[in-house]
Design an enzyme around this catalytic site. Sequence first.
Site: not given
Length: 438
Positions: A277-279, A281-282
Site C-alpha cells: 500500500h505504501c511505496i 502509492i505514497d
Amino acid sequence: MSELPVSASELISKIESRKAVSGIIGLGYVGLPLAVELAKAGQTVVGIDVSTSKVDLLNRGVSYIQDVPTEEVAALVKAGKLSATTDFKAISKLDTINICVPTPLRKTKDPDMSFIDAACREIALHMKPGTLVILESTTYPGTTDEFVLPMLEQHGLKVGQDFFLCFSPERVDPGNPTYQTKNIPKVVGGITPACTAVAERFYSLALDHVVTVGSTKSAEMVKLLENTFRMINIGLVNEMALMCDRMGINVWEVIDAAATKPFGFMPFYPGPGLGGHCIPIDPFYLSWKTKQAGIEARFIELAGYINGQMPHFVVSKVQNALNDAGKAVRGSKILVLGVSYKRDIDDMRESPAIDIMLLLERLGAEVSYSDPFIPKLNVDGHSWSSANLDTALPEVDCALIITDHHSFDYAKIAAKARLIVDTRNAMKGQPSDKVIRL
C-alpha cells in the site's frame, strides 16, 4: 506539565492512570496491531470499522492479520481490554482516537480522501471535549491542518484547548519479524505544542520510542520522504536491471559487488514491480501536492514510470525465454510462483503479480499460480486457486518466480521445472542452465 492547558494535563493523567478509553477507527494492517499494543499496555481499546466480518472476528478473539497472533487477541478480548463495533456513536465515550483508514489513489493519481472524510465527519459529530485525535493514514502534507482540523472545529471546539489533534505516520512492515508496531520508532507532530505533548505521552505508554517533530506537516512529510526514498532507489536499480539486460551483464552480481563498499552505497534490488500500500502509492501524494504549488516532482514521476514498466519487462523476458525454447507464449502453460507483494506474507495489495498474470493471459498463455499464503485469487473476473507445486511444475512450460517465499524448495524447482524465469534472484546458487534471471 504545568505549562500545558488544564484539559491537556487532565487527559495525560487519565492516559497514564490507564483510565482513558482509546478508539481505533479502521482495523486493518495498521489499526489492529496498534489496538493490540495499546490494550497490552493496559489501555481499554474500542475498535471501530465498517466491516462487520472484522468486528465479529475481533469480538470472538480471532485475528485476521498475519502479524497479530490470535492468542493475543483472544486474551485481550477475554480480559475486557479490546472490543470492536460498527457503531460510530461509540466515539462519544472515547478519550483518544486514532484514524487508521485507507487512503488510496484515484486512477488520476490524486488522493482519495473519502475514507478520512467519512471518519472525521463521525468524529466531529460524536467527539466529546478533551479528546485526542491522531491521524495515521498516509496522506499529503497539510492534510491534518487544512482538511481534518476545520472539520473537527466546525461545532465550536478549539484545538489545543478543547481537543488535541496530531499526525503520526504508520510504519507497518507486514511480515517483518524484527520490527513491528511496538519497537518501530513512532513519529508524531501536533497542531499545537500541547497536542504533541499529549500524543507523546499516549504513545509512550505502549511503544518503545516516540520521536516528536514541530508540526503535523513535518510528520506527514516524514512518511513521504521514507517511501519516496525507497521508490526512487528501486526505480534506479530497476533501470539498471534494464540496462544490464540489454548489455548482457548480471545485475545481481553487480549489486552484490557494489554492496561490499563499506560507505556511500546502500543496496537496493530490482524486481517485477512495486507492491504494497505504501511505496507504489505514497510518493504520488507528494507529487500531487507539489503540482498544486507549481513544482514538478520529476524524480517521483520518472521512478514511477520505470517501476510501472517492470511487469511488461517481465512478460517480455518470459516471451523471449519461451521463444528460445521453441515455444510461443500463446498456448504455453505458465506457473507463477508467489503472488503476494512481498515474501512470506498474505498481502496482495498492489502486487505486480496480478498485472503480470493478466498480461500473460491476454497474450494467450494458460496461467496458473502457487502461493502457500494465498489459497484463492479473484481479480477482474478471473479466478484462480493455488496449485500444488510438486504436481504442477513438471506440467508447465515455464515457472515464473514473482515472490520468493522462503517456503519454496528452490532446489526442487530447479530439478522439476523445464524453464524458469526468476525475477528475484531466488535461484542464486542453484546449478541450472534453465534459469533466466531478471
